[in-house]
Structure formats: C-alpha cells, structure tokens
Scaffold this active site. Structure first.
Site, short mmCIF file in Angstrom:
data_model
loop_
_atom_site.label_atom_id
_atom_site.label_comp_id
_atom_site.label_asym_id
_atom_site.label_seq_id
_atom_site.Cartn_x
_atom_site.Cartn_y
_atom_site.Cartn_z
N LYS A 62 -7.77 -3.53 -3.40
CA LYS A 62 -7.49 -4.29 -2.18
C LYS A 62 -8.74 -4.96 -1.66
CE LYS A 62 -3.63 -1.33 -0.89
NZ LYS A 62 -3.16 -0.26 0.02
N HIS A 104 -8.90 13.80 3.89
CA HIS A 104 -7.56 14.36 3.66
C HIS A 104 -7.29 15.52 4.60
CE1 HIS A 104 -9.78 17.38 1.35
NE2 HIS A 104 -10.30 16.38 0.67
#
Length: 117
Positions: A62, A104
């Site tokens: 991206k 995370h």
C-alpha cells in the site's frame, strides 16, 4: 523525504484458523528466512508472527501504491529481527529506508510501513 505510508490490520482469529490448518499459508506468505523464525514458535506467538508478517507485506504494498500482485509479491518483502528484537523490513522493490511497526492484542494485528527516499 517520505515516499509512502501504508497501514493494514488482520484479525487474530482468522490467522489462528490458518495456522491450525498447517504450513501452506505460512509457506506462501513467508520468505525462507521468515519461515525459519516462524518454525521456532508455538501457539499464540506463531499466530502473531505470521499475521504480523502478512500485514506488513500488505502495508508495504500500500505504501508503494501498488497493492500485492504483479508488481510486488509476498516473497519480495522480508521482515526479520535485529539483535535487539526490532523488526527490520527489506525489499528488492524499494531502494530507500523502510520503517515498520507491528502491534497486536487478542483480537487484531495492526502494522504500519513508512517509506523514505
């Protein structure tokens, strides 16, 4: 100068299901060096590692503005640890500096890549 920024997130539960099925997804996503690190892990850590590496590769693509596909593949991006345990991302598709970040919790893995020329 900033050349690109990419962010991605994956669900921990989705990655856990893939890990439970065996190594096929991991072999597709991870480079040989990443897979060697992955094989040394167990349980939740294995899920976090695989999900983090997959998400970093998405973030990188991206930031490059291409997405994963013809121009950039999963094997073109590698993230390993340095001596202090920090992630270091490299790619044959980008000549500048790459700054990765991985986070995370029990539900999501989120990654960010900043590309600098």
């Amino acid at each position: 100068m900033i050349a690109g920024v990419g962010i991605d997130a994956v669900e921990v539960e989705r990655v856990a299901k893939l890990v439970a099925k065996g190594d096929n997804f991991a072999r597709k996503v991870l480079t040989p060096n990443e897979f060697a690190q992955y094989q040394k892990m167990q349980g939740k850590r294995k899920v976090e590692y695989l999900g983090g590496r997959f998400s970093l590769k998405e973030s990188f693509s991206k930031a490059m503005g291409t997405g994963l596909g013809k121009e950039i593949g999963l094997q073109d991006i590698e993230t390993l640890w340095d001596d202090l345990g920090h992630p270091v991302t490299t790619s044959s598709k980008f000549a500048g500096k790459i700054f990765p970040s991985i986070s995370h919790d029990n539900h999501e893995i989120v990654t960010l890549i900043v590309l600098e020329k």
